[in-house]
Structure formats: structure tokens, C-alpha cells
Design an enzyme around this catalytic site. Structure first.
Site, PDB file in Angstrom:
ATOM      1  N   ASP A   1      75.137  -2.316  90.958  1.00  0.00           N
ATOM      2  CA  ASP A   1      75.829  -2.533  89.764  1.00  0.00           C
ATOM      3  C   ASP A   1      74.869  -3.466  88.893  1.00  0.00           C
ATOM      4  O   ASP A   1      74.776  -4.581  89.473  1.00  0.00           O
ATOM      5  CB  ASP A   1      77.108  -2.959  89.733  1.00  0.00           C
ATOM      6  CG  ASP A   1      77.865  -3.345  88.405  1.00  0.00           C
ATOM      7  OD1 ASP A   1      77.217  -3.415  87.376  1.00  0.00           O
ATOM      8  OD2 ASP A   1      79.094  -3.511  88.601  1.00  0.00           O
TER       9      ASP A   1
ATOM     10  N   LYS B   1      80.265 -10.962  88.042  1.00  0.00           N
ATOM     11  CA  LYS B   1      79.423 -10.777  86.639  1.00  0.00           C
ATOM     12  C   LYS B   1      79.255 -12.029  85.697  1.00  0.00           C
ATOM     13  O   LYS B   1      79.090 -11.699  84.542  1.00  0.00           O
ATOM     14  CB  LYS B   1      80.077  -9.362  85.872  1.00  0.00           C
ATOM     15  CG  LYS B   1      79.826  -8.257  86.940  1.00  0.00           C
ATOM     16  CD  LYS B   1      80.282  -6.897  86.221  1.00  0.00           C
ATOM     17  CE  LYS B   1      80.281  -5.892  86.930  1.00  0.00           C
ATOM     18  NZ  LYS B   1      81.182  -5.527  88.074  1.00  0.00           N
TER      19      LYS B   1
ATOM     20  N   HIS C   1      50.123 -10.402  80.557  1.00  0.00           N
ATOM     21  CA  HIS C   1      50.861  -9.810  79.636  1.00  0.00           C
ATOM     22  C   HIS C   1      50.263  -9.101  78.573  1.00  0.00           C
ATOM     23  O   HIS C   1      50.516  -8.294  78.036  1.00  0.00           O
ATOM     24  CB  HIS C   1      51.930 -10.829  79.502  1.00  0.00           C
ATOM     25  CG  HIS C   1      52.931 -10.976  80.419  1.00  0.00           C
ATOM     26  ND1 HIS C   1      54.229  -9.999  80.344  1.00  0.00           N
ATOM     27  CD2 HIS C   1      53.058 -11.437  81.764  1.00  0.00           C
ATOM     28  CE1 HIS C   1      54.855 -10.359  81.645  1.00  0.00           C
ATOM     29  NE2 HIS C   1      54.308 -11.244  82.444  1.00  0.00           N
TER      30      HIS C   1
ATOM     31  N   GLU D   1      58.980  -3.351  82.157  1.00  0.00           N
ATOM     32  CA  GLU D   1      58.417  -4.429  81.700  1.00  0.00           C
ATOM     33  C   GLU D   1      57.060  -4.527  82.525  1.00  0.00           C
ATOM     34  O   GLU D   1      57.007  -4.125  83.465  1.00  0.00           O
ATOM     35  CB  GLU D   1      58.968  -5.625  82.288  1.00  0.00           C
ATOM     36  CG  GLU D   1      58.092  -6.835  81.994  1.00  0.00           C
ATOM     37  CD  GLU D   1      58.653  -8.251  82.481  1.00  0.00           C
ATOM     38  OE1 GLU D   1      58.121  -9.284  82.570  1.00  0.00           O
ATOM     39  OE2 GLU D   1      59.987  -8.066  82.787  1.00  0.00           O
TER      40      GLU D   1
END
Length: 560
Positions: A451, A375, A549, A242
Site C-alpha cells: 500500500d 497512513k 541530479h 526519479e
């Protein structure tokens, strides 16, 4: 003349199968590899006799001619016959004992041996049957040629050879990945050009990080910083695709540095696992709940739990009942490891202990009952914490807000209240009272071998902003109750990720204080989030978000 038998010496390209191949002298003797081997010694002796008889006769004849002064070029019929016999026997013996021919025969025999190895390998790959005499894992890539790789690719594509077994059967992880990749392209009809295969250590991921690899994905790593945190400077690695993310976080680091740095505190440090068990009645489930939460029982339970690892130390047990089902949330310290495996082993020890003592009627439904919670966004992690609970703060001076961040304190405070607090409440957010904490957490996690899926609960964050020092300066803080990180195990041992951890000074386990490196990494994550929140909120307040952006986060090839 006595015929000597020849042994084939071991070659550098030949690899043993289950043990070094031992050749007996008789294995490669001429008497076993020449047609009419029983008649060979008699024929050889006869040829030798003819050769030496012809030589002897010619020498005697020429001696007599010299003595009687007769011309040597005058040849009698007997001398002509002797010359022919000499020539014929000489040619035969020369061909029989030619070293080049012997070498060619040896090479031919070696090729036959290699072909036999290849045949054995194909049979084992297709049948997937272990054999005490043929251990396929010992056969390296040098034993098979590219055309044999093609045969294996064909076998995988046709389903005769299991793709998952290539590493163990071939003993060469990179070669297995290449074969699997070719088979996948053949099966799908899709090209994998552009997905790198070379320059990666496939041995390092075997059995721990990724199964059935066909290559690896390149993610650029940028550096934000220096981040001045708790009196130390950190260059923060961020793996992302990004645009603006690293640049924005870097600007936040600059503002923090110019204002004297940030400080952090680790409030909690404990990984959780919550199994679910069932009883015949709710009353029986409640009895186990009371037993586990009784302080008098804790020492006994902890002893069973802690035997799984010298770094595991049980901290708390909290239970919740749903009818006759009991959820037990175990929390323990895990040293410098993230600790999921460690706490799971400890929980299994406790379950085994309970079943063999006072609760044999306990039915274990699952080692994880989602009361952990891993998660997934969950209020229990937001309230109780999971992993490292960290708060990080900084006071940004007024002139830094104006010059570096291009905005003012009042605008930032108002935007934070209406966006991060009120706006998130209107959306019913769970732990999402921030601008983009997940952006920074994900980038640092990927760079350091964490992770990535645990970004979900690790990004729980509430960002607070307040005007201080008579309204001139900005106090900003991020509170993150469940940062789940480790500096040993998993992806942290891969070369690229280990290099990023080394850059932060937290690679591996702390030798002085167990868990110190993982706690320091958690504070760096929080400090980077603080910088990212500060910069993004300033860009929004100053109306710079869309402009930046459009400039940095669009591919030039896609522009109209």
C-alpha cells in the site's frame, strides 16, 4: 413427399443467458415460418403430383414414338403442355428444397435470436434490474458487436447505465474498461491517448485492487544490488520516475557489499487497530480500560479476537482515555499478510463480545479511532511500533568510503549529526531523522504491491553514523519502527508485483514459518534504505548532489 422439420444447432458464438437455449423441432419448422402455412402441404402435394404425372406422360409418349419410329423432335400440343408442367414443377421443387436457401433461413433466424439477446441486455443495463431468466454477467464480449458497444458507451455517458456496474453486467472486465474509457472521453472532452489499456489482466483487480479502471499507469522498475544482507544477496526492485534514485541506492549496495554486508534484526512484528467507544461517564470508560489491561482478562479477550483467523494472534492491548471516550489499541501478529483486514475482524469480534457480556452500554463510535495509527505520521507508531520494527546496520571500511563513496568518514559523521539529527529537530520532525528513507520505501512498495500510502509511517527512520575502529571506519544504522508490508493479499498477487516478490524470494506465504516472508521483506526494505542513506549522504558531503541530479534527473526535451 413428407416435409422434414429442421433444428438449428447451437453455434460457437452463441452464449447462453441463464441456461442453454433449447429449441423444439417446431420452433423452426417451415410450416411456422412460411406465409399461408396451412395451405403449404396441399400445394406441395399438388406440385409433386404434377411433376411425376408430367414425367410419366412424357416417358410413355417418347416410348411410343421410339416403337413406331416417329421423330422425337416433333412435339404435340399435349406433349408441350407436359413439358411446361414438368419445367414449372421442377423449378418450384428445386427452390423449395434448395439447401442454400435453408441455410440462409437458419442464419436469419440465428441473427434474430442474437438481436433479441442484445435487446434484453440493453434493457437490463439501463434498468439495472436482476432477472432470473436473463443473467447479464453470462453474456460475453463475443455476443455483442462493436456497434452495440457504442450504444453502451452512449448509455454510460448519458447516465442511463451505471459505470460501476459494467464489469458485473457485461462479464468482461477488459471490455468494461474500454467502454468506460470511451464514455469518460466523451463526457470530459479530454483524450486518454497515452494511457495504456491493452496487455493488462483486469480480471485480477476486480473487487480487490481498483474500481472502475480505464487503463493503467506505467512506472519503470530498476534494480539495485546485489544487496548483501544477513549473508544473502538480494536484487532489490524499485519502481520510480526519479532519476538517480536507483543508481544512488545501487552505489550504496556496492559499498555495503565491498565492506562485508549488512545485518538486520526484527524487533517487533504486530499490526494495530484502535477503535473508539463512548460511555455515559468517564468512570465507566475507565472500568473498561482496567478490564482490558488486566492480565487476568487477556486470555478471554484473546480467545474472542483470535477466532477471526488462524494466523491472527493478539499480542497486547493499550488504552487511552479522553473524557468518557476510550481508545483501545489492539496489536496482533498477522502471518505473511500486512494484516489490516485481519486485525479489524479481530477487533470487531472483541467489541461484539464486550457488548454482549459486561459492557452492553458501550457505544461503538468507530472501528478506527486514529490511535492505530494508519497512513498518518504519529508518535505512537514512532514509539510503540506498527507492522515490523527493524534495525539494520553495517560497517563501511575506510577505503570503500574514500573510493566508492568519494568522501571521508569524518565528513559523513558531521553531516549526519547536523542534517539528519539537529536539522530534523529544528524542523520539529516526527520520525523524519533521515535523509530520504521515504524515497526507497515508496519505490520498493510500488514494485512489490504494498500500500503506497503506508509509506508515511513506514518511512519513520532515524539514521545514525559513528566513526569506529579508531576513527577509520564508518558504522551506519537505520532504525525503522513501523515497516508495514505483506507478501500475500492486496496488490502482491498482481503479475508484475508478484514477479518482483519472486525476485526477492519472498513471494506468497511462507510454508515453513508463517510470517517469515513478510519479515524478510521488511528487512530488505530496511537494507535498501540503509544503502540509499549511505549514498545520498556521501553525495551531499562530496558536493555531488546537484551535479548528479542535473545530469540524470532532467528530461532532455525540457532543457533550454
Amino acid at each position: 413427399m413428407e416435409l422434414k422439420q429442421i433444428e438449428i444447432p447451437p453455434t460457437s458464438t452463441s452464449t447462453s443467458i441463464s441456461s442453454p437455449v433449447k429449441h423444439k423441432k417446431s420452433d423452426y419448422s417451415f410450416s411456422e415460418n412460411t406465409p399461408n402455412s396451412n395451405a403449404l402441404p396441399l400445394l406441395l402435394y399438388l406440385t409433386n403430383a404434377i411433376f411425376f404425372a408430367a414425367v410419366y406422360f412424357l416417358l410413355v409418349s417418347w416410348r411410343d414414338k421410339i416403337r413406331h419410329s416417329k421423330p422425337l423432335h416433333v412435339v404435340s400440343s399435349s406433349e408441350m403442355a407436359a413439358l411446361l408442367a414438368f419445367a414449372a414443377s421442377f423449378v418450384y421443387l428445386l427452390g423449395f428444397f434448395n439447401p442454400l436457401q435453408e441455410q440462409q433461413e437458419l442464419e436469419s433466424l440465428q441473427e434474430e435470436e442474437e438481436k433479441q439477446k442484445i435487446t434484453d441486455l440493453k434493457k437490463k443495463l439501463e434498468n439495472d434490474v436482476p432477472d432470473q431468466h436473463v443473467t447479464l454477467a453470462a453474456i460475453k464480449s463475443s455476443d455483442l458487436m462493436s456497434d452495440d458497444d457504442e450504444e453502451i458507451v452512449k448509455g454510460v455517458a448519458e447516465g442511463r447505465i451505471p459505470s460501476y456496474s459494467l464489469e458485473s453486467k457485461l462479464g468482461d472486465c477488459k471490455r468494461a474498461a474500454a467502454i468506460r474509457r470511451k464514455a469518460l472521453e466523451r463526457i470530459t472532452g479530454k483524450s486518454l491517448d497515452g494511457l495504456p489499456l491493452e496487455s493488462f489482466d483486469y480480471e485480477s483487480i476486480l473487487g480487490q485492487c481498483c474500481e472502475m479502471p480505464v487503463g493503467y499507469v506505467q512506472i519503470p522498475v530498476g534494480i539495485a544490488g546485489p544487496l548483501l544482507l544477513d549473508g544473502e544477496e538480494y536484487s532489490v526492485p524499485m519502481a520510480t520516475t526519479e532519476g538517480c534514485l536507483v543508481a544512488s541506492t545501487n552505489r550504496g549496495c556496492k559499498a555495503i557489499y565491498a565492506s562485508g554486508g549488512a545485518t538486520s534484526v526484527v524487533l517487533k512484528d504486530g499490526m494495530t487497530r484502535a477503535p473508539v467507544v463512548r460511555f455515559s461517564t468517564a468512570k465507566r470508560a475507565a472500568q473498561l480500560k482496567l478490564f482490558l489491561e488486566d492480565p487476568l482478562s487477556f486470555e478471554t479477550i484473546a480467545a474472542a479476537f483470535n477466532k477471526s483467523s488462524r494466523f491472527a494472534s493478539l499480542q497486547t492491548i493499550k488504552c487511552a482515555i479522553a473524557g468518557k471516550n476510550l481508545y483501545m489499541r489492539f496489536t496482533c501478529s498477522t502471518g505473511d499478510a500486512m494484516g489490516m483486514n485481519m486485525v479489524s475482524k479481530g477487533v470487531q469480534n472483541v467489541l461484539d463480545f464486550l457488548q454482549t457480556t459486561d459492557f452492553p452500554d458501550m457505544d461503538i463510535i468507530g472501528i478506527s479511532g486514529n490511535f492505530c495509527s494508519d497512513k498518518k505520521p504519529a508518535a505512537v507508531n514512532w514509539i510503540e511500533g506498527r507492522g515490523k520494527s527493524v534495525v539494520c546496520e553495517a560497517i563501511i571500511k575506510e577505503d570503500v568510503v574514500n573510493k566508492v563513496l568519494k568522501t571521508d568518514v569524518a565528513s559523513l559523521v558531521e553531516l549526519n549529526m547536523l542534517k539528519n539529527l539537529t536539522g530534523s529537530a529544528m524542523a520539529g520532525a516526527l520520525g523524519g531523522f533521515n535523509a530520504h528513507a521515504a524515497n526507497i520505501v515508496s519505490a520498493v512498495y510500488i514494485a512489490t504491491g504494498q500500500d503506497p500510502a503506508q509509506n508515511i509511517e513506514s518511512s519513520h527512520c532515524i539514521t545514525m553514523m559513528e566513526a569506529v575502529n579508531e576513527g577509520k571506519d564508518l558504522h551506519i544504522s537505520v532504525t525503522m519502527p513501523s515497516i508495514e508490508v505483506g507478501t500475500v493479499g492486496g496488490g502482491t498477487q498482481l503479475a508484475s508485483q508478484a514477479a518482483c516478490l519472486n525476485l526477492l524470494g519472498v513471494k506468497g506465504a511462507s510454508k515453513e514459518v508463517p510470517g517469515a516472508n513478510s519479515r524478510r521483506l521488511a528487512t530488505v526494505v530496511a537494507g535498501a534504505v540503509l544503502a540509499g542513506e549511505l549514498s545520498l549522504m556521501s553525495a551531499i558531503a562530496a558536493g555531488q548532489l546537484v551535479k548528479s541530479h542535473m545530469k540524470y534527473n532532467r528530461s532532455s526535451s525540457n532543457k533550454p
